[in-house]
Motif scaffolding. Structure first.
Motif, PDB file in Angstrom:
ATOM      1  N   ALA A 124       0.828  -1.204   0.000  1.00 30.30           N
ATOM      2  CA  ALA A 124       0.000   0.000   0.000  1.00 30.30           C
ATOM      3  C   ALA A 124       0.864   1.257   0.000  1.00 30.30           C
ATOM      4  N   LEU A 125       1.953   1.228   0.756  1.00 32.21           N
ATOM      5  CA  LEU A 125       2.869   2.374   0.796  1.00 32.21           C
ATOM      6  C   LEU A 125       3.551   2.569  -0.547  1.00 32.21           C
ATOM      7  N   LEU A 126       4.013   1.480  -1.158  1.00 38.21           N
ATOM      8  CA  LEU A 126       4.677   1.572  -2.449  1.00 38.21           C
ATOM      9  C   LEU A 126       3.726   2.096  -3.522  1.00 38.21           C
ATOM     10  N   ALA A 127       2.461   1.684  -3.453  1.00 36.44           N
ATOM     11  CA  ALA A 127       1.477   2.105  -4.445  1.00 36.44           C
ATOM     12  C   ALA A 127       1.024   3.539  -4.230  1.00 36.44           C
ATOM     13  N   GLY A 128       1.319   4.106  -3.060  1.00 33.06           N
ATOM     14  CA  GLY A 128       0.847   5.452  -2.754  1.00 33.06           C
ATOM     15  C   GLY A 128      -0.640   5.488  -2.475  1.00 33.06           C
ATOM     16  N   ALA A 129      -1.199   4.379  -1.974  1.00 31.93           N
ATOM     17  CA  ALA A 129      -2.628   4.315  -1.682  1.00 31.93           C
ATOM     18  C   ALA A 129      -2.986   5.298  -0.577  1.00 31.93           C
ATOM     19  N   ASP A 130      -4.133   5.931  -0.720  1.00 34.52           N
ATOM     20  CA  ASP A 130      -4.606   6.853   0.318  1.00 34.52           C
ATOM     21  C   ASP A 130      -5.222   6.098   1.484  1.00 34.52           C
ATOM     22  N   ILE A 131      -5.873   4.964   1.185  1.00 40.52           N
ATOM     23  CA  ILE A 131      -6.591   4.212   2.218  1.00 40.52           C
ATOM     24  C   ILE A 131      -6.341   2.718   2.041  1.00 40.52           C
ATOM     25  N   MET A 132      -6.077   2.033   3.166  1.00 40.99           N
ATOM     26  CA  MET A 132      -6.078   0.571   3.220  1.00 40.99           C
ATOM     27  C   MET A 132      -7.425   0.144   3.776  1.00 40.99           C
ATOM     28  N   LYS A 133      -8.161  -0.664   3.022  1.00 37.85           N
ATOM     29  CA  LYS A 133      -9.456  -1.154   3.498  1.00 37.85           C
ATOM     30  C   LYS A 133      -9.315  -2.646   3.764  1.00 37.85           C
ATOM     31  N   LEU A 134      -9.440  -3.040   5.031  1.00 37.00           N
ATOM     32  CA  LEU A 134      -9.307  -4.433   5.432  1.00 37.00           C
ATOM     33  C   LEU A 134     -10.673  -4.985   5.810  1.00 37.00           C
ATOM     34  N   GLY A 135     -11.027  -6.120   5.233  1.00 39.11           N
ATOM     35  CA  GLY A 135     -12.290  -6.758   5.559  1.00 39.11           C
ATOM     36  C   GLY A 135     -12.072  -7.988   6.419  1.00 39.11           C
ATOM     37  N   PHE A 136     -12.982  -8.196   7.358  1.00 36.05           N
ATOM     38  CA  PHE A 136     -12.946  -9.396   8.191  1.00 36.05           C
ATOM     39  C   PHE A 136     -13.961 -10.380   7.608  1.00 36.05           C
ATOM     40  N   VAL A 137     -13.466 -11.479   7.046  1.00 34.95           N
ATOM     41  CA  VAL A 137     -14.296 -12.428   6.306  1.00 34.95           C
ATOM     42  C   VAL A 137     -14.236 -13.785   6.992  1.00 34.95           C
ATOM     43  N   SER A 138     -15.393 -14.442   7.082  1.00 36.56           N
ATOM     44  CA  SER A 138     -15.447 -15.750   7.731  1.00 36.56           C
ATOM     45  C   SER A 138     -16.319 -16.686   6.905  1.00 36.56           C
ATOM     46  N   ARG A 139     -16.107 -17.976   7.065  1.00 37.45           N
ATOM     47  CA  ARG A 139     -16.961 -18.950   6.389  1.00 37.45           C
ATOM     48  C   ARG A 139     -18.408 -18.799   6.850  1.00 37.45           C
ATOM     49  N   ALA A 140     -19.346 -18.936   5.896  1.00 33.13           N
ATOM     50  CA  ALA A 140     -20.757 -18.894   6.256  1.00 33.13           C
ATOM     51  C   ALA A 140     -21.092 -20.048   7.201  1.00 33.13           C
ATOM     52  N   HIS A 141     -20.479 -21.208   6.924  1.00 33.25           N
ATOM     53  CA  HIS A 141     -20.592 -22.368   7.806  1.00 33.25           C
ATOM     54  C   HIS A 141     -19.189 -22.950   7.976  1.00 33.25           C
ATOM     55  N   PRO A 142     -18.841 -23.383   9.180  1.00 34.36           N
ATOM     56  CA  PRO A 142     -17.456 -23.789   9.471  1.00 34.36           C
ATOM     57  C   PRO A 142     -16.867 -24.819   8.508  1.00 34.36           C
ATOM     58  N   LYS A 143     -17.700 -25.713   7.964  1.00 33.52           N
ATOM     59  CA  LYS A 143     -17.178 -26.778   7.109  1.00 33.52           C
ATOM     60  C   LYS A 143     -17.342 -26.488   5.622  1.00 33.52           C
ATOM     61  N   ASP A 144     -17.774 -25.274   5.282  1.00 35.22           N
ATOM     62  CA  ASP A 144     -17.996 -24.909   3.879  1.00 35.22           C
ATOM     63  C   ASP A 144     -16.927 -23.918   3.429  1.00 35.22           C
ATOM     64  N   PRO A 145     -15.948 -24.358   2.623  1.00 33.98           N
ATOM     65  CA  PRO A 145     -14.876 -23.449   2.198  1.00 33.98           C
ATOM     66  C   PRO A 145     -15.237 -22.571   1.010  1.00 33.98           C
ATOM     67  N   ALA A 146     -16.459 -22.740   0.466  1.00 34.48           N
ATOM     68  CA  ALA A 146     -16.818 -22.033  -0.772  1.00 34.48           C
ATOM     69  C   ALA A 146     -17.640 -20.768  -0.536  1.00 34.48           C
ATOM     70  N   ASN A 147     -18.273 -20.635   0.609  1.00 33.67           N
ATOM     71  CA  ASN A 147     -19.149 -19.487   0.870  1.00 33.67           C
ATOM     72  C   ASN A 147     -18.707 -18.753   2.127  1.00 33.67           C
ATOM     73  N   HIS A 148     -18.645 -17.423   1.995  1.00 36.14           N
ATOM     74  CA  HIS A 148     -18.147 -16.599   3.091  1.00 36.14           C
ATOM     75  C   HIS A 148     -19.068 -15.408   3.332  1.00 36.14           C
ATOM     76  N   VAL A 149     -18.932 -14.822   4.500  1.00 37.80           N
ATOM     77  CA  VAL A 149     -19.679 -13.608   4.841  1.00 37.80           C
ATOM     78  C   VAL A 149     -18.690 -12.536   5.310  1.00 37.80           C
ATOM     79  N   ILE A 150     -19.035 -11.273   5.047  1.00 37.23           N
ATOM     80  CA  ILE A 150     -18.230 -10.146   5.517  1.00 37.23           C
ATOM     81  C   ILE A 150     -18.749  -9.733   6.886  1.00 37.23           C
ATOM     82  N   LEU A 151     -17.921  -9.827   7.892  1.00 40.67           N
ATOM     83  CA  LEU A 151     -18.336  -9.498   9.248  1.00 40.67           C
ATOM     84  C   LEU A 151     -18.127  -8.033   9.573  1.00 40.67           C
ATOM     85  N   ASN A 152     -17.078  -7.442   9.027  1.00 40.57           N
ATOM     86  CA  ASN A 152     -16.790  -6.034   9.316  1.00 40.57           C
ATOM     87  C   ASN A 152     -15.721  -5.531   8.363  1.00 40.57           C
TER      88      ASN A 152
END
Length: 222
Positions: A124-152
């Protein structure tokens, strides 16, 4: 295994970058990527150059993933997703704590994935980005690696986040300069740099010229 986790992370990271973008017409910053496809994450590449000494010039392909408006002007975004691992291992369940303890979430990631966060911040520093946006992502169901939800989602100015994780830009450039100086003293050839997993040691191995050859033609394009 590790490869499956890597594929899951890559897909989730790409999907998150697409999910947080609006449906407004994209901002054009240069020539379109002829190799891009529908699965590509949104963004652009730009090339930046730094002259570190008379002998060393660094050219870096940097990545930006979006634009937003900040104080009446366009602000560039560097977007990445943090994917939750087993809370029994990390010691923190994101679903129950992420709304009120985002700082603890970042602290847990710094403990378990310090190198990843430092790498992103460096990019991000090298690119000169103004903002770093980090998302907290988790599996929709613990045993399902294909579907996720954005928590924050949490946004930072790269320089502020670098200070928070004790990443010093001077040291960052110093390490690169030291590696560049050391490798330039070696005879012409092809080398592999490997970080020792348990020691603060960087090992240099000479490899054959055709090592890691991907099979693509090296002839110039018409």
């Amino acid at each position: 295994g590790g490869q499956q986790s890597a594929r899951e992370y890559t897909a989730a990271n790409r999907a998150y970058a697409q999910q947080v973008m609006s449906n407004e017409p994209p901002v054009s910053l240069g020539e379109p990527d002829e190799m891009a496809d529908g699965d590509s994450a949104p963004g652009v590449y730009k090339y930046r150059k730094w002259r570190l000494s008379d002998e060393v010039t660094r050219v870096v392909r940097c990545e930006l993933n979006g634009m937003t408006e900040m104080k009446g002007a366009n602000a560039s975004l560097f977007i990445k997703a943090l994917t939750e691992f087993d809370s029994k291992v990390t010691g923190m369940d994101w679903r129950s704590k992420i709304e009120t303890q985002r700082g603890a979430g970042i602290a847990t990631e710094l403990k378990n994935n310090a190198n990843k966060l430092a790498k992103w911040t460096c990019c991000a520093l090298l690119a000169g980005a103004d903002i770093m946006k980090l998302g907290f992502v988790s599996r929709a169901h613990p045993k399902d690696p294909a579907n996720h939800v954005i928590l924050n989602t949490q946004s930072y100015k790269p320089k502020d986040f670098a200070q928070q994780i004790n990443l010093t830009e001077t040291n960052m450039w110093g390490v690169f300069k030291a590696v560049a100086d050391a490798t330039m003293k070696l005879p012409d050839g092809k080398y592999l740099l490997v970080k020792d997993p348990n020691k603060p040691t960087l090992r240099t191995y000479e490899v054959p010229e055709d090592a890691f050859d991907d099979g693509y033609s090296k002839e110039p394009l018409e």
